[in-house]
Design a protein around this motif. Structure first.
Motif, mmCIF file in Angstrom:
data_model
loop_
_atom_site.group_PDB
_atom_site.id
_atom_site.type_symbol
_atom_site.label_atom_id
_atom_site.label_comp_id
_atom_site.label_asym_id
_atom_site.label_seq_id
_atom_site.Cartn_x
_atom_site.Cartn_y
_atom_site.Cartn_z
ATOM 1 N N VAL A 10 -31.802 45.381 25.782
ATOM 2 C CA VAL A 10 -32.725 45.687 26.873
ATOM 3 C C VAL A 10 -31.919 46.290 28.023
ATOM 4 O O VAL A 10 -30.959 45.685 28.498
ATOM 5 N N ALA A 11 -32.308 47.470 28.469
ATOM 6 C CA ALA A 11 -31.551 48.164 29.516
ATOM 7 C C ALA A 11 -32.014 47.799 30.921
ATOM 8 O O ALA A 11 -31.209 47.788 31.858
ATOM 9 N N ASP A 12 -33.282 47.479 31.102
ATOM 10 C CA ASP A 12 -33.820 47.169 32.419
ATOM 11 C C ASP A 12 -33.402 45.765 32.856
ATOM 12 O O ASP A 12 -33.721 44.776 32.195
ATOM 13 N N MET A 13 -32.673 45.677 33.984
ATOM 14 C CA MET A 13 -32.111 44.388 34.423
ATOM 15 C C MET A 13 -33.201 43.383 34.767
ATOM 16 O O MET A 13 -33.058 42.195 34.493
ATOM 17 N N LYS A 14 -34.297 43.818 35.358
ATOM 18 C CA LYS A 14 -35.375 42.881 35.697
ATOM 19 C C LYS A 14 -35.995 42.313 34.424
ATOM 20 O O LYS A 14 -36.261 41.113 34.341
ATOM 21 N N GLU A 15 -36.206 43.152 33.436
ATOM 22 C CA GLU A 15 -36.742 42.695 32.153
ATOM 23 C C GLU A 15 -35.749 41.762 31.461
ATOM 24 O O GLU A 15 -36.119 40.720 30.918
ATOM 25 N N LEU A 16 -34.473 42.109 31.516
ATOM 26 C CA LEU A 16 -33.429 41.285 30.921
ATOM 27 C C LEU A 16 -33.358 39.919 31.604
ATOM 28 O O LEU A 16 -33.194 38.887 30.951
ATOM 29 N N SER A 17 -33.539 39.903 32.928
ATOM 30 C CA SER A 17 -33.446 38.641 33.675
ATOM 31 C C SER A 17 -34.566 37.664 33.312
ATOM 32 O O SER A 17 -34.459 36.474 33.585
ATOM 33 N N ALA A 18 -35.624 38.153 32.670
ATOM 34 C CA ALA A 18 -36.704 37.276 32.220
ATOM 35 C C ALA A 18 -36.233 36.313 31.138
ATOM 36 O O ALA A 18 -36.932 35.353 30.806
ATOM 37 N N HIS A 19 -35.017 36.547 30.603
ATOM 38 C CA HIS A 19 -34.462 35.683 29.563
ATOM 39 C C HIS A 19 -33.271 34.863 30.061
ATOM 40 O O HIS A 19 -32.616 34.170 29.283
ATOM 41 N N CYS A 20 -32.999 34.938 31.358
ATOM 42 C CA CYS A 20 -31.868 34.215 31.949
ATOM 43 C C CYS A 20 -32.031 32.706 31.742
ATOM 44 O O CYS A 20 -33.085 32.142 32.026
ATOM 45 N N MET A 21 -31.022 32.082 31.208
ATOM 46 C CA MET A 21 -30.920 30.635 31.007
ATOM 47 C C MET A 21 -31.912 30.052 29.994
ATOM 48 O O MET A 21 -31.981 28.851 29.821
ATOM 49 N N GLU A 22 -32.657 30.897 29.279
ATOM 50 C CA GLU A 22 -33.751 30.379 28.461
ATOM 51 C C GLU A 22 -33.317 29.433 27.350
ATOM 52 O O GLU A 22 -34.107 28.574 26.951
#
Length: 161
Positions: free
Chosen positions: A27-39
């Motif tokens: 995933v290139a978009d950082m905001k989209e990628l951050s939706a998986h942070c710490m999951e």
């Protein structure tokens, strides 16, 4: 620079694969990628985190691979600062490179709990647990790192932005 927010707390050896699982690195978009942070260790993190919040970890926070995505998704999720007993060196440098403030403070890491309100003065390194009234002293950043942080990261600092 200052920060104030609610705490999300994690333990020792939080590695970069937990911060952002490798299965999402396409995933290139950082905001989209951050939706998986710490999951993988806190499935509710992305639903609970608010802009300005603080993350607290234990020993060796950010260990594992050298990917710059780990501090970047933490920052993109809204976290204003990470406090830990110690950081993996490559995570520490990557955080500075992308402008994510991080502080090593074993006493604060031990005493601060999830949900506490914490304020941080980056100029002095003083961390105040607003919930308990306790104060902790972290080593403040040297001036050149404060400048990098204030400009949003190393590349922006070098470009004079």
């Amino acid at each position: 620079m200052k920060a104030k927010g609610s705490v999300h707390k994690y333990g020792d050896n939080v590695d970069t694969d937990v911060i952002i699982p490798a299965r999402y690195l396409n995933v290139a978009d950082m905001k989209e990628l951050s939706a998986h942070c710490m999951e993988d260790i806190d499935a509710e993190f992305v639903n609970k985190v608010k802009t300005g919040d603080i993350m607290v970890g234990g020993e060796n926070f950010g260990c594992g691979s050298s990917r710059e995505h780990a501090p970047a998704v933490i920052k993109a999720s809204g976290i204003d600062c990470v406090i830990a007993k110690t950081f993996a060196r490559i995570f520490y440098r990557n955080a500075i490179n992308i402008g994510l403030p991080i502080l090593e403070c074993p006493e604060a890491s031990e005493a601060i709990e999830a949900g506490h309100e914490v304020s941080i003065d980056f100029d002095t390194g003083v961390i105040v647990n607003e919930t308990t009234g306790a104060t902790y002293q972290a080593q403040p950043f040297p001036e050149f790192i404060k400048d990098i942080m204030a400009k949003g990261g190393l590349m922006k600092s070098l470009k004079g932005e």
